[in-house]
Design an enzyme around this catalytic site. Structure first.
Site, mmCIF file in Angstrom:
data_model
loop_
_atom_site.group_PDB
_atom_site.id
_atom_site.type_symbol
_atom_site.label_atom_id
_atom_site.label_comp_id
_atom_site.label_asym_id
_atom_site.label_seq_id
_atom_site.Cartn_x
_atom_site.Cartn_y
_atom_site.Cartn_z
ATOM 1 N N SER A 74 0.798 -1.232 0.000
ATOM 2 C CA SER A 74 0.000 0.000 0.000
ATOM 3 C C SER A 74 0.824 1.273 0.000
ATOM 4 O O SER A 74 0.262 2.359 -0.194
ATOM 5 C CB SER A 74 -0.957 0.003 1.190
ATOM 6 O OG SER A 74 -2.010 -0.913 0.967
ATOM 7 N N ASP A 302 2.356 3.378 5.436
ATOM 8 C CA ASP A 302 2.873 2.033 5.662
ATOM 9 C C ASP A 302 2.397 1.138 4.534
ATOM 10 O O ASP A 302 1.342 1.394 3.926
ATOM 11 C CB ASP A 302 2.382 1.476 6.998
ATOM 12 C CG ASP A 302 2.867 2.291 8.183
ATOM 13 O OD1 ASP A 302 3.979 2.839 8.104
ATOM 14 O OD2 ASP A 302 2.118 2.375 9.184
#
Length: 449
Positions: A74, A302
């Site tokens: 992601s 993250d």
């Protein structure tokens, strides 16, 4: 002001000795957490210190180098958001116009704006798993997922992390530029930053790449994991990069690059009022998470792919950027420990995902029920000891620890360790718990069973 290394004998404050200390700590922590390979880059605003350790792929035995690219998961999303923001800056898009004006496949959710796609405030479900997504086209995927029936809340009123929203953002890039998303991110972002592009599924990578790994916690043996990402999901998770690459992008997010105009980076970092991401971060802007530490607001993201854990933090006030990649699931815990080491060695207090002290647990019996995010079912029911436990799509139920402010943690049955879970919502009119947010994803209650 830039960060400075804490007071110590002059020789110990040289970049070369700091490099040595960070190298030693990264290697030791990688062994402790059973992570085959890892990279760390620290840009203090005046010096860039990069270290790496271990093995990129246990199958081949290839080493991690400074140039090794790791599946970012992601952490791809901020790059896609930056592309959309550049297009908006050029006048090709308007952030507050409905995304459906450019994408007919979003006709089922005509009120969702481009801004809401980038900030996860559109109420869209996360989308189906990659195997399901691989069997369709992006247009059909979005038509099926982005429906009024499946909206989790009124667009612009809350937060739910959505891969589908970034599939749509990638489609916006393709529509506005006439280029496939990989070509657009290569031409408009990666190459101008001096980054050699690498993507999940590359048949012949132009640079060394790392595999993710699953690690048997009993034996410590690592096995390479296959990356499972549908081509249409590329804008949400297909990039591979090294820590130095991430640091270069982080510097651009702080305004230290001509690539992203100051107005663009400032808008990306501005907190969206409705974005309450729970355990993921302290706030959210347009494509970037926002983290508070010691009166500063850092930006970053993250990312977890199959068997990787990657992290980016950038402080616009000081210009400091910290980037980390690790090629096993244990790298998330490694990152947390490494943040403490950075504080000790450099004085840089980078925000990592710590479990806050929420006070005394409380009983929350009315949270039991079934909640849905698209096709994903979140089932909360009493466990063997009578306390609530959460199961997602029938997987092993994890005990929930609930608190008076409606937040909750998940307890690892094997270790007893608490991990940030999320929060419940009560309907303001009825007082009934009607939604749950787990790891940033909101699910709407469907029954009391």
């Amino acid at each position: 002001m830039p960060y400075t290394i804490p007071a110590a004998p002059a020789a110990s404050r040289t970049p070369s000795l700091l490099h040595r200390d960070l190298q030693e700590r990264l290697g030791a922590l990688a062994r402790t957490h059973r992570v085959p390979g890892a990279q760390l880059a620290v840009d203090t605003g005046t010096d860039v210190i990069a270290v790496h350790t271990g093995t990129a792929d246990v199958t081949t035995g290839s080493p991690v180098t400074a140039d090794t690219a790791v599946p970012l998961g992601s952490l791809t999303k901020p790059y896609t958001a930056a592309l959309v923001m550049l297009l908006a800056d050029d006048g090709d898009l308007e952030l507050d116009e409905p995304a459906s004006e450019h994408l007919p496949e979003l006709a089922g959710t005509p009120e969702v704006t481009i801004r809401q796609l980038l900030s996860h405030t559109g109420g869209l479900p996360t989308g189906p798993d990659s195997d399901t997504a691989a069997a369709t086209t992006a247009a059909r995927y979005l038509t099926a997922v982005c429906t009024a029936r499946d909206l989790l809340f009124t667009p612009g009123t809350d937060f739910s992390y959505s891969n589908a929203g970034y599939v749509a953002a990638g489609r916006l890039v393709e529509t506005a530029t006439g280029m496939p998303w990989p070509e657009a991110v290569r031409a408009l972002l990666l190459e101008p930053l001096g980054i050699r592009p690498a993507f999940v599924g590359d048949a012949a990578p132009v640079r060394p790449v790392a595999a993710g790994h699953a690690v048997n916690t009993a034996t410590g043996q690592a096995v390479a994991a296959r990356q499972n990402l549908a081509p249409l999901e590329a804008p949400a998770g297909a990039l591979l990069a090294g820590a130095l690459d991430l640091a270069a992008f982080g510097a651009a997010l702080t305004g230290r690059s001509d690539l992203l105009p100051p107005a663009v980076t400032k808008e990306m970092r501005r907190p969206e009022p409705a974005a309450r991401p729970g355990t993921l971060a302290d706030g959210w802007g347009l494509g970037v998470a926002l983290y508070q530490r010691d009166g500063r607001v850092w930006c970053g993201h993250d990312g977890n792919a199959q068997g990787t854990s990657c992290h980016l933090r950038a402080d616009p006030e000081s210009g400091v950027v910290v980037a980390f990649t690790g090629n096993a699931g244990g790298a998330t815990a490694l990152w947390r420990d490494l943040a403490e080491e950075l504080d000790r060695l450099t004085g840089i207090r980078v925000p990592a995902a710590d479990v806050p002290d929420r006070g005394r647990p409380v009983e929350l019996p009315d949270c039991a029920g079934t909640y849905r995010n698209g096709t994903t079912a979140y089932r909360i029911a009493p466990g063997p000891d009578g306390t609530p436990a959460l199961s997602v799509d029938g997987d092993l139920a994890l005990p929930l620890v609930c608190y008076a402010d409606l937040s909750c943690d998940l307890r690892d049955p094997a270790t007893g360790r608490l991990e940030p879970g999320g929060r419940f919502h009560r309907d303001p009119a009825t007082g009934r718990i009607d939604r749950v947010q787990i790891s940033g994803r909101t699910a709407r209650r469907t029954d009391d069973g």
